[in-house]
Scaffold this motif. Sequence first.
Motif, short mmCIF file in Angstrom:
data_model
loop_
_atom_site.label_atom_id
_atom_site.label_comp_id
_atom_site.label_asym_id
_atom_site.label_seq_id
_atom_site.Cartn_x
_atom_site.Cartn_y
_atom_site.Cartn_z
N ILE A 43 0.83 -1.21 0.00
CA ILE A 43 0.00 0.00 0.00
C ILE A 43 0.86 1.26 0.00
CG2 ILE A 43 -1.87 -1.22 1.16
CD1 ILE A 43 -1.18 0.44 3.69
N GLY A 44 2.18 1.12 0.05
CA GLY A 44 3.06 2.28 -0.04
C GLY A 44 2.73 3.31 1.02
N SER A 45 2.58 4.55 0.60
CA SER A 45 2.38 5.65 1.55
C SER A 45 1.01 5.68 2.20
CB SER A 45 2.67 6.99 0.86
OG SER A 45 4.06 7.16 0.71
N ASP A 46 0.09 4.80 1.80
CA ASP A 46 -1.13 4.64 2.61
C ASP A 46 -0.77 4.16 4.01
OD1 ASP A 46 -3.44 5.47 1.23
OD2 ASP A 46 -3.32 3.73 -0.10
N THR A 47 0.44 3.62 4.18
CA THR A 47 0.96 3.27 5.50
C THR A 47 0.93 4.47 6.43
OG1 THR A 47 2.39 1.55 4.56
CG2 THR A 47 3.01 2.42 6.72
N LYS A 48 1.17 5.65 5.89
CA LYS A 48 1.27 6.85 6.73
C LYS A 48 -0.01 7.11 7.51
CE LYS A 48 4.82 9.23 3.99
NZ LYS A 48 5.16 8.15 3.06
N THR A 49 -1.16 6.78 6.94
CA THR A 49 -2.41 6.99 7.66
C THR A 49 -2.48 6.07 8.88
OG1 THR A 49 -3.42 7.48 5.51
CG2 THR A 49 -4.90 7.25 7.39
N ARG A 193 -7.18 -9.27 8.97
CA ARG A 193 -6.41 -10.50 8.92
C ARG A 193 -5.50 -10.60 7.70
NH1 ARG A 193 -8.08 -13.78 12.91
NH2 ARG A 193 -10.11 -13.37 13.85
N HIS A 194 -5.63 -9.64 6.79
CA HIS A 194 -4.80 -9.67 5.59
C HIS A 194 -3.97 -8.39 5.47
CE1 HIS A 194 -6.90 -13.30 4.42
NE2 HIS A 194 -8.03 -12.68 4.70
N THR A 195 -3.66 -7.79 6.63
CA THR A 195 -2.82 -6.60 6.67
C THR A 195 -1.61 -6.92 7.54
OG1 THR A 195 -4.72 -5.12 6.41
CG2 THR A 195 -2.71 -4.17 7.34
N LEU A 196 -0.41 -6.64 7.04
CA LEU A 196 0.79 -7.01 7.75
C LEU A 196 1.92 -6.04 7.44
CD1 LEU A 196 2.45 -9.93 5.84
CD2 LEU A 196 0.18 -9.16 5.22
N ASP A 229 10.95 -2.76 0.98
CA ASP A 229 10.34 -1.48 0.63
C ASP A 229 9.70 -0.81 1.83
OD1 ASP A 229 9.39 0.60 -0.96
OD2 ASP A 229 7.48 -0.40 -1.31
N GLY A 230 10.38 0.20 2.37
CA GLY A 230 9.76 1.10 3.30
C GLY A 230 9.64 0.61 4.72
N GLY A 231 9.46 1.57 5.61
CA GLY A 231 9.21 1.31 7.02
C GLY A 231 7.95 2.01 7.42
N ALA A 232 8.03 2.89 8.41
CA ALA A 232 6.86 3.63 8.87
C ALA A 232 6.35 4.59 7.80
CB ALA A 232 7.18 4.39 10.15
N ASP A 233 7.14 4.84 6.77
CA ASP A 233 6.71 5.70 5.67
C ASP A 233 6.04 4.92 4.56
OD1 ASP A 233 9.25 4.51 5.24
OD2 ASP A 233 9.69 5.92 3.63
N GLY A 234 6.10 3.56 4.59
CA GLY A 234 5.48 2.85 3.46
C GLY A 234 5.63 1.35 3.50
N GLY A 235 5.64 0.72 4.68
CA GLY A 235 6.00 -0.68 4.77
C GLY A 235 4.88 -1.67 5.02
N ILE A 236 3.62 -1.30 4.74
CA ILE A 236 2.49 -2.20 5.01
C ILE A 236 2.01 -2.85 3.72
CG2 ILE A 236 0.05 -2.25 5.72
CD1 ILE A 236 0.69 -0.30 7.91
N VAL A 237 1.60 -4.11 3.83
CA VAL A 237 0.93 -4.85 2.76
C VAL A 237 -0.50 -5.11 3.21
CG1 VAL A 237 0.80 -7.12 1.65
CG2 VAL A 237 2.98 -5.90 1.76
N SER A 238 -1.47 -4.99 2.30
CA SER A 238 -2.86 -5.20 2.67
C SER A 238 -3.65 -5.69 1.47
CB SER A 238 -3.46 -3.89 3.24
OG SER A 238 -4.72 -4.11 3.83
N GLY A 301 -3.20 7.42 -0.66
CA GLY A 301 -2.55 6.86 -1.84
C GLY A 301 -1.10 6.52 -1.56
N GLY A 302 -0.61 5.56 -2.31
CA GLY A 302 0.77 5.16 -2.14
C GLY A 302 1.33 4.55 -3.41
N THR A 303 2.58 4.86 -3.70
CA THR A 303 3.25 4.32 -4.88
C THR A 303 4.55 3.66 -4.46
OG1 THR A 303 2.33 6.06 -6.28
CG2 THR A 303 4.25 4.88 -7.12
N SER A 304 4.75 2.44 -4.92
CA SER A 304 6.02 1.76 -4.70
C SER A 304 6.55 1.29 -6.05
CB SER A 304 5.83 0.57 -3.75
OG SER A 304 4.93 -0.37 -4.28
#
Length: 355
Positions: A43-49, A193-196, A229-238, A301-304
């Motif tokens: 999700i890229g920068s959607d992590t920021k939310t 359950r599908h967000t990590l 790819d990314g940490g607190a700025d963009g490291g979530i998969v969902s 929104g997020g771009t990776s």
Amino acid sequence: MGAGASGLVVQARDAEGRDREAGAGVRDLARGGRIPLDAYYRIGSDTKTFVAVAALQLVAEGRLGLGDTVDEWLPGVVNGNGNDGSRITVRNLLQHTSGLPNYTDILFGDPEELTPENYRAKRFTARTPEQQVALAMSRAPGWLPDPENPGAETRWAYSNTNYVLIGMIIERVTGHPWEQEIHERIIEPLGLRHTLTMGTSAYVPQPTATAYLQFPGRHDLTDTTLQVDGGADGGIVSTTTDMNTFLRALMDGTLLPAEQLEQMRTTVPAPDFSGGAEARYGLGIAWRPVEGCDGGVWYHGGTSFGTVSETAVTPDGDVSVAAAVFTTRFGDPGRAAAQDKATYEMVERAVCRKP
């Protein structure tokens, strides 16, 4: 798909909680296959939310203040080349009004370095938050907020460095990694359950689709599915299902008390942000007007490398949409703009019933 993306998935959820899902394109350009509607994606920068929610929950608990300076929590970390952590508050970080250099602009700023060969050589390379911030400190800031009232700063410029620092501050406040706080405060309570969080893993869980990137100076697409790819700025998969659940819980007050949600939705002009010249940025979330939605929509929104995440939700949280597009283009601004425009229009039609 006319804009040239290899594949996409989208899910819209209406006021009655009913989902409509659609997919287009192929799972993989070489092997074909239908794109899975329940695909995992970065999700890229959607992590920021997500990270902003965790920080604002700490504010609600009285453990963190929006007016706290970076130096109060991370003394000496923001320093050098005119950067000054005593002049930057938590609010400035969350709202991108800090003026701090964007470490990813430095990391990927040279088009000659953006090649398939360099991607393959470095795709498993992990950088610590400290290394990311140090890279940003090698450049001068765009500005320093007013020392008398830094939280009133309205100059805006997007910087991933801001959220790397927020992640570090969350860890300093709680004694836990930001990933643990996201899990315990958001993922587990909402049943996502599908967000990590991926940490240093370069792999996206199955099912997914192949991610592709058009590098500068090239016409072909490179498979960029594997990457750290990314940490607190963009490291979530969902997934689109989990993203809809998260956005609605945010807007309906499930995740934040009214005071902190109001702070989150207090915006400054962000004309350079995705979504158009009228975009405004709050604390980890943005707003833009859309025909058919009287109150506009909230989004990020997020771009990776190879994936674009787009979302939108009405201010009351009643209607939402989440989409993933598995192609990004750094080498063709015209086609990239056409793809972005088509994605925004798809999202806006789903949420606001635009004609």
